[in-house]
Enzyme design. Structure first.
Site, PDB file in Angstrom:
ATOM      1  N   CYS A 185       0.814  -1.213   0.000  1.00  0.00           N
ATOM      2  CA  CYS A 185       0.000   0.000   0.000  1.00  0.00           C
ATOM      3  C   CYS A 185       0.853   1.271   0.000  1.00  0.00           C
ATOM      4  O   CYS A 185       1.524   1.550  -0.980  1.00  0.00           O
ATOM      5  CB  CYS A 185      -0.962  -0.048   1.189  1.00  0.00           C
ATOM      6  SG  CYS A 185      -2.358   1.078   1.023  1.00  0.00           S
ATOM      7  N   HIS A 230      -3.822  -5.801   1.736  1.00  0.00           N
ATOM      8  CA  HIS A 230      -3.719  -6.021   3.176  1.00  0.00           C
ATOM      9  C   HIS A 230      -4.417  -7.339   3.475  1.00  0.00           C
ATOM     10  O   HIS A 230      -4.865  -8.026   2.581  1.00  0.00           O
ATOM     11  CB  HIS A 230      -4.438  -4.906   3.949  1.00  0.00           C
ATOM     12  CG  HIS A 230      -3.944  -3.537   3.650  1.00  0.00           C
ATOM     13  ND1 HIS A 230      -2.742  -3.073   4.098  1.00  0.00           N
ATOM     14  CD2 HIS A 230      -4.498  -2.518   2.948  1.00  0.00           C
ATOM     15  CE1 HIS A 230      -2.576  -1.820   3.695  1.00  0.00           C
ATOM     16  NE2 HIS A 230      -3.632  -1.453   2.992  1.00  0.00           N
ATOM     17  N   ARG A 256     -12.441   6.325  -2.185  1.00  0.00           N
ATOM     18  CA  ARG A 256     -11.449   5.329  -1.807  1.00  0.00           C
ATOM     19  C   ARG A 256     -11.832   3.978  -2.402  1.00  0.00           C
ATOM     20  O   ARG A 256     -13.016   3.673  -2.554  1.00  0.00           O
ATOM     21  CB  ARG A 256     -11.374   5.202  -0.288  1.00  0.00           C
ATOM     22  CG  ARG A 256     -10.626   6.319   0.398  1.00  0.00           C
ATOM     23  CD  ARG A 256     -10.489   6.057   1.889  1.00  0.00           C
ATOM     24  NE  ARG A 256      -9.372   5.165   2.211  1.00  0.00           N
ATOM     25  CZ  ARG A 256      -8.109   5.562   2.253  1.00  0.00           C
ATOM     26  NH1 ARG A 256      -7.790   6.804   1.968  1.00  0.00           N
ATOM     27  NH2 ARG A 256      -7.158   4.706   2.576  1.00  0.00           N
TER      28      ARG A 256
END
Ligand SMILES: [Zn+2]
Lengths: 246, 461
Positions: free
Chosen positions: A99, A197, A133
Site C-alpha cells: 500500500c 492487506h 477510496r
C-alpha cells in the site's frame, strides 16, 4: 557428507513504529513463523529513525504503509538509503512493499490538492489521489505462476498507481492499482509492491513461501522448501473466495 | 394503490411531528431524523444539562455508568444506553421516551458523528476517552478523526473532561477550554514496552514521545523531549490499584482529597479508565461523592458488551472485542484468571464490524501464552478461519484450536466443555446474537434442573 548448515534470514522490518497500518506487521510474523517451523533461523531487525544501519546485511525487506504524516517523517531518513536499496533490488534481494510502502517506492504521490509528495524514486511510476477510496475484499490471479493461482486480501486506498511493470496479479474481484486497467501490484526481480492487506501473507502462504525461497536461493542456493501443513491457511483463503468471489 | 416513497415519507412526517409534539408513538429515530433533522435541537432544548461522551473505546460503558450514577440524584436522565451512537441513536432514545424536560442528557456519540451532533446538541461537558484505530474504512486515520472533533469543539462553550494519559486526547488542552484531567497511575498491568502503540508521536511537534510506562495502548506516562508536551496535571487519578479478574479496587486522589477502596465490578485497565471517566464527569457535574461512589460500586451491565452469566456448572463472560487495543486488553485481563477455562472468539466482517478484519493482526495475542489453564480455544463467526489463523501464528498448541463458523453451534459446544469459566469475545454484530443464544441455553438449562428437582420431589412422595 558435510555438516548441514543452519540457514538464517535477516528480515528488515522498515519503520515498524511509523508504517504499520491495517495489520501489515502480520506479514513479518508470518515469514518469521514459516521459517521457524522449518528450522530456519530469522533475525527480525526493526529499522527506524535515528538509526544508521547497513542494509546490505538484509535478505528480506518489508515496508508497510502509513498515514501521510508518518510517510513525511520517514522520507528524509529513508532517502539516505536510496542507493543501497537500489543496489539490493538489482542484486535480487527480496522486498515486499504494501500500500503506502508500494506507492513510496515510486516517483511521487499527487494528493487531492495537486501537491506532489516525493517518493523514493526506485521505480518510475507515480500515484495519484482520485475521488473515492477503493475499499473492499480483493481477489487476483497471480502472475508468478504460483499455485493456487489466486491471491486474496483487502484493499483500502485513495491513491491510484499507474505503471507498465509486470503486475503481481490480475484483478478478478476488486479494484487493484487504479480500478481501471485490471492490474494489481508490481513485480521487478524479487521486489513486490501490492495494495493487498489482510494481512497478505498469512492467507496466501504460497506467496509467503515464494518470498522465503527467493531469499534462501539468493543466499544459499537452495532450490526448494519443506512443505508445511497449510490446511488452516488455505481454509482462510477459501473463505474469502467463498464470501467474495461473486 | 402504489405508495410512492414521497407519500410514505409525507405520512410519516405527520406521525413524526406528532410524536415529537405529543409524545405519542415510538418511531425509529432513523426515519424521524430524515423527516425532521431538527429533532436533535428539540432534544437539546429539553435537556437542562448535557454530557457528550466520545472517543474510540469505552464510550458505552462510560455512558451507562454516568447514567446510572446521575439517576440516583436526578429523576429524568435521557441517554442512548445501548450503544447506538450516531444521530439516529440519540433520536431513538428520545422518541422512545419523550418527556417535556430532562435534568440531564447523557449521550454517547460516535467519533464520526460528533461534528453533526454538536451542531444541534450543545454539551455542558464533553468527555473524550481515547483515540485508537477502529473501523478505519469508515473514518480514515486516527489523526483525521481527532482533528475533526477538535475543530467541532472550537466554537462550543463547554468543559472538557480529558483522559490525560492519552497524548491524542491531552492535545485538546490547546483549545483553551476549561479542562478537567483524569488518569490512572502505574500498576501491575502497566508495561514498560508496548508492542502495539497506535501513535507514540508528539501530537504537537511530531517528535517521538518518551514513555515512563504504558497502561493501555498509547495511554501512559509520556514526555516530549523536543517541545515539553507531557501528561497534564491530574484533577482525578486512580492510585493504589489492586487488579483482579473480577474487577479493580482503587483509591481516587482528587486534588488532594482521597477516596479509598473503590470497587468496580469490571476488570482490566480499560475499565479503570471508564470508571474514572464516569466518576470525574459526575463529580464535576456536582454529584455528591459518596453517593457517586456507591452507585459506581453497584453498577451492573446487562447488554452483552460486558456481561457475566452464571450457569449451574460454569460462569460465562461476554466481552465485546472489536479493535486491536480492546482485544489485547481483554486478553491481558484474562491472564489474571487462574480458573480452568475455554475461549470463544467470534469474528464477523459485516459493515458494522468493519469489513476489514486485518486488525486482529495488530492485536497482541501473545497474551494467550500467559493465560493459565486454557483447555480450548474455539474460533467462530463469518471469518472464523482468520481468527484461528491469527491464533495459530502465536505458536499456541494447534490441538487447542477448534473452528466452527456457525455461531450457534460453537456456543453450544463451548458450553459443554468441562471448564469453570467460558470467555466469549465477539465483534459488534455478533455480540447481541451471542447473548441471546447463551440466554436461551441458560433458560433451558435452569428449567431442566428445575424439572429434575420436581422429579426428585415426586419420587420422594
Ligand atoms: Zn513535542
Amino acid at each position: 557428507m558435510g555438516e548441514e548448515i543452519k540457514m538464517e534470514l535477516n528480515i528488515f522490518h522498515m519503520y515498524p513504529n511509523l508504517l504499520n497500518l491495517y495489520g501489515d506487521g502480520g506479514n513479518v510474523l508470518c515469514l518469521q513463523r514459516r521459517c521457524e517451523w522449518r528450522g530456519i533461523n530469522t533475525n527480525i531487525i526493526d529499522f527506524t529513525l535515528n538509526q544508521e544501519q547497513d542494509l546490505s546485511e538484509g535478505d528480506l525487506f518489508f515496508i508497510g504503509g502509513g498515514s501521510d504524516r508518518s510517510q513525511n517523517i520517514v522520507y528524509p531518513h529513508i532517502l539516505k538509503y536510496k542507493n543501497q536499496m537500489e543496489n539490493l533490488i538489482e542484486d535480487d534481494a527480496v522486498v515486499l512493499a504494501i500500500c503506502g510502502g508500494y506507492q513510496f517506492l515510486g516517483e511521487s504521490y499527487i494528493d487531492a490538492d495537486g501537491n506532489q509528495l516525493p517518493g523514493l524514486g526506485l521505480f518510475d511510476y507515480y500515484t495519484q489521489s482520485e475521488e473515492g477510496r477503493l475499499i473492499g475484499n480483493i481477489i487476483t490471479e497471480n502472475q508468478l505462476k504460483l499455485k493456487p493461482q489466486t491471491l486474496v486480501g483487502f484493499e483500502n486506498h485513495g491513491g491510484r498507481t499507474y505503471h507498465d511493470f509486470k503486475p503481481l496479479g490480475v484483478v478478478k474481484k476488486g479494484y487493484g492499482n487504479n480500478g481501471k486497467d485490471g492490474k494489481e501490484g508490481m513485480v521487478y526481480k524479487n521486489c513486490i509492491g501490492t495494495y493487498l492487506h489482510g494481512p497478505l501473507l498469512p492467507k496466501n502462504p504460497h506467496l509467503a513461501d515464494y518470498l522465503i525461497l527467493k531469499a534462501l536461493t539468493r543466499k544459499y542456493g537452495v532450490k526448494d522448501l519443506a512443505a508445511l501443513d497449510d490446511k488452516l491457511e488455505y481454509s482462510a483463503h477459501e473463505k474469502v473466495m467463498k464470501l467474495y468471489s461473486k | 394503490m402504489e405508495i410512492t416513497g414521497a407519500v410514505l415519507v409525507g405520512k410519516l412526517t405527520v406521525i413524526g411531528l406528532k410524536s415529537v409534539g405529543l409524545g405519542a408513538t415510538a418511531l425509529p429515530g432513523k426515519m424521524a431524523i430524515k423527516i425532521d433533522p431538527n429533532l436533535l435541537s428539540v432534544v437539546d432544548q429539553r435537556c437542562k444539562k448535557k454530557i457528550i461522551i466520545t472517543g474510540t473505546n469505552g464510550k458505552t460503558t462510560t455512558t451507562n455508568l454516568i447514567h446510572h450514577i446521575l439517576s440516583s440524584q436526578y429523576k429524568n436522565v435521557l441517554s442512548n444506553l445501548k450503544g447506538a451512537n450516531m444521530e439516529q441513536g440519540i433520536a431513538s432514545a428520545f422518541i422512545n421516551d419523550t418527556k417535556k424536560e430532562y435534568d440531564w442528557g447523557v449521550f454517547e456519540v460516535d467519533e464520526g458523528s460528533f461534528q453533526a451532533v454538536v451542531k444541534h446538541i450543545k454539551p455542558d461537558f464533553v468527555v473524550i476517552t481515547n483515540f485508537f484505530r477502529d473501523q478505519l474504512d469508515r473514518y480514515g486515520e486516527i489523526e483525521n478523526t481527532s482533528a475533526v472533533i477538535y475543530e467541532a469543539i472550537k466554537p462550543l462553550d463547554t468543559t472538557l473532561i480529558l483522559n490525560a494519559d492519552d497524548p491524542m486526547v491531552a492535545k485538546f488542552k490547546e483549545l483553551h477550554k476549561k479542562c478537567v484531567y483524569y488518569g490512572v497511575e502505574e500498576n501491575e498491568l502497566s508495561s514498560k514496552n508496548q508492542r502495539i502503540v497506535e501513535s507514540r508521536f508528539c501530537p504537537i511537534c511530531s517528535h517521538e514521545l518518551d514513555y515512563e510506562y504504558f497502561n493501555y495502548g498509547q495511554l501512559g506516562k509520556y514526555h516530549c523531549n523536543n517541545c515539553g508536551f507531557q501528561n497534564p496535571d491530574y484533577d482525578y487519578i486512580f492510585t493504589n490499584i489492586r487488579a483482579g479478574p473480577d474487577g479493580n479496587l482503587c483509591d481516587i486522589d482528587s486534588r488532594g482529597e482521597i477516596f479509598k477502596d473503590i470497587h468496580f465490578n469490571y476488570g482490566g485497565i480499560y475499565n479503570a479508565y471508564n470508571c474514572l471517566a464516569a466518576l470525574t464527569s459526575c463529580l464535576e457535574a456536582g454529584m455528591d461523592a459518596s453517593k457517586a461512589i456507591e452507585r459506581t460500586e453497584n453498577f451492573e451491565y446487562h447488554l452483552g458488551r460486558m456481561e457475566v452469566m452464571e450457569f449451574p456448572d460454569k460462569t460465562v463472560k461476554i466481552t465485546l472485542s472489536k479493535n486491536p487495543i480492546g482485544l489485547s486488553e481483554v486478553l491481558k485481563s484474562i491472564t489474571l484468571d487462574k480458573r480452568k477455562k475455554a475461549l470463544l472468539f467470534i469474528l464477523n466482517d459485516n459493515p458494522a464490524d468493519g469489513r476489514d478484519i486485518s486488525w486482529i493482526w495488530d492485536a497482541d495475542l501473545d497474551n494467550l501464552h500467559q493465560i493459565e489453564n486454557m483447555k480450548y480455544i474455539c474460533c467462530s463467526g463469518r471469518r472464523a478461519e482468520d481468527i484461528a489463523l491469527r491464533v495459530k501464528y502465536t505458536n499456541i498448541s494447534p490441538d487447542l484450536i477448534k473452528i466452527n463458523d456457525k455461531m450457534r453451534k460453537s456456543i453450544e459446544n463451548v458450553l459443554k466443555e468441562d471448564v469453570e469459566i467460558v470467555y466469549i469475545l465477539p465483534t459488534y454484530t455478533a455480540v447481541f446474537q451471542a447473548r441471546d443464544i447463551i440466554l436461551s441455553h441458560l433458560k433451558n438449562r435452569s428449567s431442566f434442573l428445575l424439572n429434575i428437582k420436581e422429579l426428585v420431589e415426586k419420587l420422594k412422595t
